[in-house]
Design an enzyme around this catalytic site. Structure first.
Site, PDB file in Angstrom:
ATOM      1  CB  ALA A 132      -0.910  -0.001   1.228  1.00 59.37           C
ATOM      2  N   PRO A 133       0.405   2.322  -0.680  1.00 61.16           N
ATOM      3  CG  PRO A 133       0.297   4.555  -1.421  1.00 61.16           C
ATOM      4  CD  PRO A 133       1.171   3.599  -0.641  1.00 61.16           C
ATOM      5  N   GLY A 134       0.139   1.407  -3.289  1.00 60.32           N
ATOM      6  CA  GLY A 134       0.058   0.768  -4.589  1.00 60.32           C
ATOM      7  C   GLY A 134       0.955   1.326  -5.670  1.00 60.32           C
ATOM      8  N   GLY A 135       1.777   2.323  -5.359  1.00 57.89           N
ATOM      9  CA  GLY A 135       2.643   2.884  -6.390  1.00 57.89           C
ATOM     10  C   GLY A 135       3.579   1.855  -6.987  1.00 57.89           C
ATOM     11  CE  LYS A 136       8.432   1.648  -3.143  1.00 56.80           C
ATOM     12  NZ  LYS A 136       7.550   2.738  -2.653  1.00 56.80           N
ATOM     13  NE  ARG A 178      -0.582   1.164   4.882  1.00 56.67           N
ATOM     14  CZ  ARG A 178       0.185   2.069   4.267  1.00 56.67           C
ATOM     15  NH1 ARG A 178      -0.119   3.359   4.366  1.00 56.67           N
ATOM     16  NH2 ARG A 178       1.242   1.703   3.565  1.00 56.67           N
ATOM     17  CB  CYS A 223      12.077   5.504   2.302  1.00 58.09           C
ATOM     18  SG  CYS A 223      10.804   5.406   3.585  1.00 58.09           S
TER      19      CYS A 223
END
Length: 462
Positions: free
Chosen positions: A118-122, A145, A238
């Site tokens: 989540a949230p799903g970008g990758k 999420r 990160c």
């Protein structure tokens, strides 16, 4: 921004003479970027359509930096308020956050897991790279999420995905040695995001690396057990913390001797990590926030794209074996023969197009199983928003194609009834696919020159 003294001491020890340059990076303007949905459009075509886009992101050629600008018709552009965003042509994503999806060597036909997605970008990045083949499992322990992943994957038109909301341990029980590629973008202390999200500083004070390291190791243990022999795992965070980065990779190598570190592919603007083969993105050296990556491979060969043993099958009240044409005889004729003949699965009144060869396991909490095609009520089929976004222009006979500069597009995205007089169209009255410059947006019911809006209320332009 006031940074914790303990954190500053740690960073000074980590960076040495480069420490002042890191501190200076906090005074620089924040970098903005977006990533092309290569499932729908090439990066070159997107840049031609949106000329305010700047150079490509070094580690992700699908990505572009931008700082605002104007389109060819001189209209001011806000990428989050552009019809192309609603057509799923790109995803707004911090540049460094594109690196995990770019660095995991996904191949067509792979079984891929985004374990903390989540949230799903990758997940959208991985799904686009699969190009409609294989299967993507997008998971997050939080169901709320994970719902965000459902939306983002549907906007991107990713039809071959499952979205789950489970603990890594529970997934590992159901999918031993199953996946060809696994991404673990782990929860972390977030040091690399301090410059962008000051709220992360408070979390660091309350928790910090010592809290996250054991959590990360539990997640990684489950991930390794789900990786098939010969499969690859990309671990990313990160944060700058060595405890959460290189120390965890070294622990993996000690704990699982079947793993080896692979060099990250190509010279993509990374800095060498403190462990050979690993990579770091530093904000004082690159246009992006802080990130860490390590690519590992499990020794041995395996059946790529095939489960070791399929011992569990579909569960619950679900039927399969019928084609789309048979399950939705009032709607499927509007499609070409390729769509009419697709095998579908039925759960109560809902129809799904399932990824080929992948099976749903008992006891797992699924939020989405494949592409949700739509539902039947009182003998009539209602198509889903996800189906519209998964189509190509030529897939559906009844369509209306607005220009991106036509103000009616915005009114449609706001949920209003709009006129379609003078707009290129085909087909007859009834269910109609609404497009912008050839890219699907959603559905409407057409009656002569009027479109009764069927755009998803939860996706509307606010």
């Amino acid at each position: 921004m006031e940074l914790p003294k303990e954190y500053l001491v740690r960073m000074q020890e980590l960076l040495g003479e480069e420490y002042p340059e890191y501190l200076d990076s906090f005074s620089k303007a924040r970098v903005t970027a977006l990533r092309t949905n290569t499932r729908k459009i090439s990066p070159e075509e997107l840049k031609a359509r949106m000329p305010f886009l700047e150079e490509s992101v070094p580690w992700a050629p699908e990505g572009f930096y931008f700082s605002g600008g104007k389109t060819k018709d001189s209209a001011q552009v806000t990428p989050a308020k552009h019809p192309y965003y609603f057509a799923g042509l790109y995803y707004l994503q911090e540049a460094s956050a594109m690196s995990p999806g770019a660095m995991l060597p996904v191949e067509p036909g792979d079984r891929v897991l985004d374990l903390c997605g989540a949230p799903g970008g990758k997940a959208t990045h991985l799904g686009a790279r699969l190009a409609g083949t294989g299967v993507l499992f997008a998971n997050d322990i939080s169901a709320s999420r994970a719902q965000a992943m459902v939306k983002n994957l549907e906007l991107f038109g990713i039809e071959n995905s499952y979205v789950t909301a489970e603990t890594p341990e529970k997934l590992a029980q159901s999918f031993p040695s199953y996946f060809d590629k696994i991404l673990v973008d782990a929860p972390c202390s977030g040091e690399g995001m301090f410059r962008r999200e000051s709220a992360m500083v408070k979390d660091w004070v309350q928790k910090g690396p010592s809290y996250y390291q054991p959590v990360q190791r539990e997640i990684l243990t489950s991930a390794v057990s789900m990786l098939r022999p010969g499969g690859m795992l990309l671990y990313s965070t990160c944060t700058f913390s060595r405890e959460e980065d290189e120390d965890n990779v070294a622990w993996l190598l000690r704990t699982f001797p079947e793993l080896t570190v692979l060099p990250l592919p190509g010279n993509r603007g990374f800095s060498e990590g403190f462990l050979p083969g690993t990579g770091r993105i530093w904000p004082q050296r690159a246009r992006g926030e802080g990130h860490f990556l390590a690519l590992l491979q499990k020794e041995g060969g395996g059946n790529r794209g095939k489960a070791v043993e399929e011992t569990q099958d579909w569960t619950g009240k679900q039927r399969s074996g019928r084609t789309f044409a048979e399950a939705a005889p009032d709607f499927a004729p509007l499609f070409g023969s390729a769509w009419q003949d697709k095998p579908v699965s039925e759960e109560k009144d809902s129809l799904y197009l399932l990824p080929e060869g992948a099976q749903k396991r008992a006891g797992i909490r699924y939020l989405r199983t494949g592409l949700f095609l739509g539902s039947r009520k009182n003998g009539r089929f209602t198509p889903s928003p996800a189906l519209a976004l998964a189509l190509q222009k030529e897939d559906f006979s009844n369509r209306v194609d607005f220009s991106g500069s036509d103000g009616r597009v915005i009114r449609y995205l706001k949920g209003e009834t709009v006129a379609c007089e003078g707009v290129p169209s085909s087909g007859e009255d009834g269910w109609t696919l609404v497009l912008v410059d050839g890219f699907p947006l959603g559905w409407a019911k057409r009656s002569k020159d009027t479109l009764k809006n069927k755009y998803h209320p939860g996706w509307r332009w606010q």
